[in-house]
Design an enzyme around this catalytic site. Structure first.
Site, PDB file in Angstrom:
ATOM      1  N   GLU A 207      -1.182  37.614  38.148  1.00  0.00           N
ATOM      2  CA  GLU A 207      -0.829  38.410  36.967  1.00  0.00           C
ATOM      3  C   GLU A 207       0.294  39.401  37.286  1.00  0.00           C
ATOM      4  OE1 GLU A 207      -4.258  37.173  37.149  1.00  0.00           O
ATOM      5  OE2 GLU A 207      -3.106  35.979  35.732  1.00  0.00           O
ATOM      6  N   ASN A 273      -2.553  30.318  38.304  1.00  0.00           N
ATOM      7  CA  ASN A 273      -1.527  30.226  37.262  1.00  0.00           C
ATOM      8  C   ASN A 273      -0.136  30.618  37.761  1.00  0.00           C
ATOM      9  OD1 ASN A 273      -2.799  33.064  37.116  1.00  0.00           O
ATOM     10  ND2 ASN A 273      -0.836  33.329  36.111  1.00  0.00           N
ATOM     11  N   ASP A 315      -2.725  30.622  31.128  1.00  0.00           N
ATOM     12  CA  ASP A 315      -3.449  31.196  32.274  1.00  0.00           C
ATOM     13  C   ASP A 315      -4.682  30.358  32.633  1.00  0.00           C
ATOM     14  OD1 ASP A 315      -4.075  32.890  34.389  1.00  0.00           O
ATOM     15  OD2 ASP A 315      -5.330  34.172  33.140  1.00  0.00           O
TER      16      ASP A 315
HETATM   17 CA    CA Z   1      -4.724  34.219  36.219  1.00  0.00          CA
END
Ligand code: CA
Length: 573
Positions: A207, A273, A315
């Site tokens: 993130e 991700n 995600d």
């Molecule tokens: Ca993630």
């Protein structure tokens, strides 16, 4: 090399059968002062050990224990043997690790506590000193998922990107290796995996646009043996699946423990991700995000990869763990790798070569709609969000299943899968990379899955074909891992604080604990010492759901869950 390994391993099985001093009897006779060394041979046979030597019990990560003392018939007599309050209010996601009379638990904020596994008496406590900066780029609560054992040491990966090795008997620091500066995007929550004298860990940071990696350290010294970035540079194979320069902030974290196949000497590690979340900013498949990597554990070299979601914009971290099990597929026994992905599909791959066998949805799926014959995911591109374009899709980014590890009963051919029924709206926003700040480019809202009977479910899936066999529905989300035993039981905990035993064949709830101090997201384990089987779990609500879960987390029954970590150990006595 493989042949030699085989010979060595089967020799040990024979020695154990004759002497009956391996695993069970050897450790159960040990006094607390004697710490039974954890050799590579014991790790190779961890499945049949009396303790619980690694995160998912054995290298195949099936969390299936051979114990039969607690059965479907007598589980109703299960009582609390002892408890221990950690004194911490954040999410307790760790798995109690047990070697003979020693239990090791890790808590939020990287405390490691050694306790007597039969009484709960605290033997020693280690608290990793963490600066404020270390917590700056931790996405999903200050959790830790567990310790690893090797030789006389216990190992922990930390939020400030260190791996520490402690003396298992005393807690004395043996070495402390920093992998990365904190505060710029990296953190670690992973339970390390020991393979052939090496401690293997992976970084979080999907993130924050960290360039993530998996690293192997010498277990004795902490010296780095290899480092595998999860995203290639432009001149490496598959470097052309990214736009120029994007690899530098590409995320692709490796924050859950891998699995290891000694037969083929292959390490399997999930990758999360790509960054930023908004896929429009990075045309291409974006390898090896949302993939499983098959690695040579000696070098970190990639043998093969399989990508669950290409060019991910939802995600759908492909990081969830791989379970190694043999299945019957099209009439043949196949050495499979099984994986329940955040994208809502349950996968079986041939673990010897990465070939796709099957994928079946285990929750509502509208983003990844199907797979081509070769396994390439088919995605609904109309559901790619963009700036000014809001989409609604299922599952949500919290996944059809998140990190909560599934267990497998290989005898019954069943996988027990914690499932979340949530969808989301998602919309693009402008974003630029800045070190230490979230790198998303999307906003979102979690919504209930249309037509679902609740947020949560525990389901059994036939590993030979991916089809559901039974289902237990829960109004609240189910955020806990699973453990299965040879007596036919499956244990897991609910977020309203009940630890439960399911009949593995039918899903019937056979036992439910009184309400514990908090919601359960700690991974349960089971072990035998001094002739008694124990089941251990930590209560301690927290983790990603309360932070990211929006409408789901704000529901009164979820928002009212009391906080505070406590270890519970159950037995029949
Ligand atoms: Ca993630």
């Amino acid at each position: 090399m493989t042949t030699k390994r085989h010979r060595h391993a089967s020799g040990l099985v024979l020695a154990c059968a004759i002497a009956t001093t391996c695993g069970l009897s050897a450790t159960s006779q040990a006094a607390t002062s004697d710490y039974p060394a954890v050799t590579q041979q014991r790790l190779l046979h961890a499945e049949s050990d009396s303790g619980w030597l690694m995160y998912r019990r054995a290298y195949n990560s099936n969390a299936y224990a051979p114990f039969k003392q607690i059965t479907p018939e007598n589980v109703k007599d299960l009582k609390t043997a002892f408890t221990y309050k950690t004194g911490l209010k954040q999410g307790h996601e760790g798995a109690p690790i047990v070697n003979g009379h020693y239990m090791f638990i890790t808590t939020p904020l990287d405390h490691l506590v050694a306790l007597d596994s039969t009484s709960g008496k605290v033997l020693w406590t280690y608290k990793k000193p963490l600066s404020k900066r270390a917590l700056k780029t931790v996405c999903c609560d200050v959790v830790n998922r567990g310790a690893a054992l090797f030789g006389d040491n216990v190992y922990m990966a930390t939020l400030d990107n260190h791996v520490v090795a402690l003396d298992a008997k005393t807690g004395k620091v043996q070495w402390d290796k920093k992998l990365q500066d904190p505060g710029v995007g990296y953190a670690m929550t992973v339970a390390p995996l020991i393979v052939d004298d090496k401690v293997v860990v992976g970084e979080s940071g999907g993130e924050y646009g960290a360039r993530d990696f998996i690293v192997a350290l010498d277990a004795k010294t902490g010296k780095q043996v290899w480092k595998r970035y999860t995203v290639p540079t432009p001149n490496e194979p598959n470097g052309d699946t990214w736009p120029k320069g994007a690899y530098k902030h590409a995320g692709a974290p490796a924050w859950l423990t891998g699995s290891y196949d000694p037969e083929t000497h292959t390490l399997f590690w999930g990758v999360g991700n790509p960054g930023p979340w908004l896929a429009k900013l990075r045309p291409g498949k974006n390898l090896y995000s949302d993939s499983v990597l098959a690695l040579d554990p000696d070098t970190g070299k990639i043998k093969w990869h399989y990508q669950y979601t290409e060019h991910d914009t939802w995600d759908y971290d492909g990081v969830n763990h791989s379970v190694l099990a043999d299945i019957t597929f099209k009439g043949k026994r196949v050495k499979a790798l099984l994986h329940a992905d955040r994208n809502g599909w349950f996968y079986a791959l041939d673990r010897t070569n990465g070939k796709f066998l099957y994928a079946e949805p285990f929750t509502k799926v509208t983003s990844v709609t199907d797979h081509k014959a070769d396994g390439e995911p088919i995605e609904n591109q109309a559901l790619y969000p963009d700036v000014g374009k809001e989409i609604f899709t299922c599952p949500s980014f919290l996944g059809g299943k998140n990190w909560w590890p599934m267990a497998i009963n290989p005898k019954e051919g069943l996988a027990f899968v914690p499932t979340l029924h949530a969808c989301m709206t998602m919309k693009g926003t402008s974003v630029a990379y800045m070190a230490g700040l979230p790198y998303l480019g999307e906003t979102f809202k979690i919504k209930p899955e249309p037509g679902s009977k609740g947020w949560g479910e525990v389901q059994a899936i036939d590993i030979n074909n991916g089809k559901q066999v039974w289902s237990y529905k829960s109004k609240l989300p189910w955020n806990d891992g699973m453990v299965a035993t040879a007596s036919g039981l499956v244990f897991s905990g609910s977020i309203d604080g009940h630890f439960m035993a399911f009949d593995g064949k039918t899903g019937k709830v056979l036992w439910k604990s009184p309400k514990l101090a908090s919601g359960i997201i700690g991974v349960p384990t089971t072990y035998e010492v001094d002739g008694h089987q124990y089941v251990a779990v930590m209560a301690g609500w927290g983790g990603a759901t309360p932070i990211w879960g929006g409408q789901m987390a704000q529901a009164k029954a979820v928002a009212d869950i009391p906080r505070g970590g406590e270890l519970y150990v159950f037995a029949i006595k």
